[in-house]
Motif scaffolding. Sequence first.
Motif, PDB file in Angstrom:
ATOM      1  N   UNK A   1       0.849  -1.183   0.000  1.00  0.00           N
ATOM      2  CA  UNK A   1       0.000   0.000   0.000  1.00  0.00           C
ATOM      3  C   UNK A   1       0.894   1.245   0.000  1.00  0.00           C
TER       4      UNK A   1
ATOM      5  N   UNK B   1       3.631   0.685   3.184  1.00  0.00           N
ATOM      6  CA  UNK B   1       2.878  -0.219   4.057  1.00  0.00           C
ATOM      7  C   UNK B   1       2.793  -1.594   3.387  1.00  0.00           C
TER       8      UNK B   1
ATOM      9  N   UNK C   1       0.842  -4.961   3.822  1.00  0.00           N
ATOM     10  CA  UNK C   1      -0.279  -5.574   4.538  1.00  0.00           C
ATOM     11  C   UNK C   1      -0.127  -7.088   4.541  1.00  0.00           C
TER      12      UNK C   1
ATOM     13  N   UNK D   1      -2.061  -8.855   6.965  1.00  0.00           N
ATOM     14  CA  UNK D   1      -3.000  -9.126   8.057  1.00  0.00           C
ATOM     15  C   UNK D   1      -3.795 -10.412   7.851  1.00  0.00           C
ATOM     16  N   UNK D   2      -3.634 -11.066   6.703  1.00  0.00           N
ATOM     17  CA  UNK D   2      -4.363 -12.331   6.526  1.00  0.00           C
ATOM     18  C   UNK D   2      -3.624 -13.509   7.125  1.00  0.00           C
TER      19      UNK D   2
ATOM     20  N   UNK E   1      -0.970 -10.514  11.387  1.00  0.00           N
ATOM     21  CA  UNK E   1      -1.318  -9.602  12.465  1.00  0.00           C
ATOM     22  C   UNK E   1      -2.789  -9.168  12.545  1.00  0.00           C
ATOM     23  N   UNK E   2      -3.655 -10.019  12.027  1.00  0.00           N
ATOM     24  CA  UNK E   2      -5.092  -9.821  12.275  1.00  0.00           C
ATOM     25  C   UNK E   2      -5.711 -11.225  12.287  1.00  0.00           C
ATOM     26  N   UNK E   3      -5.582 -11.922  11.143  1.00  0.00           N
ATOM     27  CA  UNK E   3      -5.773 -13.374  11.150  1.00  0.00           C
ATOM     28  C   UNK E   3      -4.374 -13.985  11.263  1.00  0.00           C
TER      29      UNK E   3
ATOM     30  N   UNK F   1       2.695   3.202  12.111  1.00  0.00           N
ATOM     31  CA  UNK F   1       1.427   3.028  11.405  1.00  0.00           C
ATOM     32  C   UNK F   1       0.314   3.911  11.968  1.00  0.00           C
ATOM     33  N   UNK F   2       0.408   4.232  13.268  1.00  0.00           N
ATOM     34  CA  UNK F   2      -0.692   4.988  13.861  1.00  0.00           C
ATOM     35  C   UNK F   2      -0.378   6.469  14.046  1.00  0.00           C
TER      36      UNK F   2
END
Lengths: 193, 193
Positions: free
Chosen positions: A15, A19, A21, A23-24, A27-29, A101-102
């Motif tokens: 991204x 970035x 990603x 997250x799959x 760091x999410x799933x 990131x935040x």
Amino acid sequence: MKILEERILKDGAVRPGNVLKVDCFLNHQMDISLFQEMGKEWKRLFEGVNINKILTIEASGIGIASIVSTYFGNVPVVFAKKSESLNVDGEVYRTKVESFTKKRVYDVFVSKKYLSPDDHILIIDDFLANGAALNGLIDLVTSAGATVEGIGIAIEKGFQPGGDLIRSKGVHLESLAIVDKLDAETGEIAFRH
Amino acid sequence: MKILEERILKDGAVRPGNVLKVDCFLNHQMDISLFQEMGKEWKRLFEGVNINKILTIEASGIGIASIVSTYFGNVPVVFAKKSESLNVDGEVYRTKVESFTKKRVYDVFVSKKYLSPDDHILIIDDFLANGAALNGLIDLVTSAGATVEGIGIAIEKGFQPGGDLIRSKGVHLESLAIVDKLDAETGEIAFRH
């Protein structure tokens, strides 16, 4: 680590703003089988190192660190917390971390009960970019008089300064995948080997 | 679960306001061997139930859920997040949760990519008191059209309404320790059997 790199190429997405990603699976799933392979690899890379505790930081590091512990004799895992809670009383080691990131600064702390001069710490986290979170964790360990025996990172962004800064301190850092280039337009992800 | 109750009696501490501090083994420093025993117990309690994914909420549930997954065939673990991050784009299922310990309302969300009508979910969390977080997680699963096959809680505060409310919905809830009384003055902790 080949299977992590292959997984990043297969399921990662680039991204704008550098970035990546993931997250799959990270760091999410969370892919627990992949975490087990990562645990085995860090065990190989830190073979013979005296480690009696793992330190990570909420939230994304916790799942990885918990699985990794099972390859290091089920040593206790302590996670640094990011905001004060009514459930943490007593004395804490505290530092400040700026989130990439935040885009904000937050307090990070560990209860003094869970870090001591007797501790030989393996720090585990999902990402290393500018090193802000990692330097915070090192700061907490140092404040306690404990020893950082090693650092295990899943994905290091090699084009950001965190990894080199940490290595220049003589710390044993093992990143399982080092990304040297992210191109949000083409989706290209290039690894360092 | 006897070893969890014994551990709570040995290392837990009662604080005013019905707070049970178990941060030395459950939600700040984590005892991975204990989590493995909890995973075995939930596997026994949910034997034969079709579960293809575990859902938890950051941060304290993540370590438990990750270890529990290894007793359920390494199914993926998804953790609901508590605040918007630049790393989560796209569509999310979102709900609001009021925190008992932090005395505030926060947004909880899961990316729509990680919950689908095909999912048979085991929800895992460390504490159940008023049921706010748990109802939020159930809400997320329901929004996705997925099925809550069961809920595993480490410590339920039996004197607060969350557990009864959840059970009254017909959900299969298994709390490994149910605390019926906490006395901050005497330090007494009484379990339901």
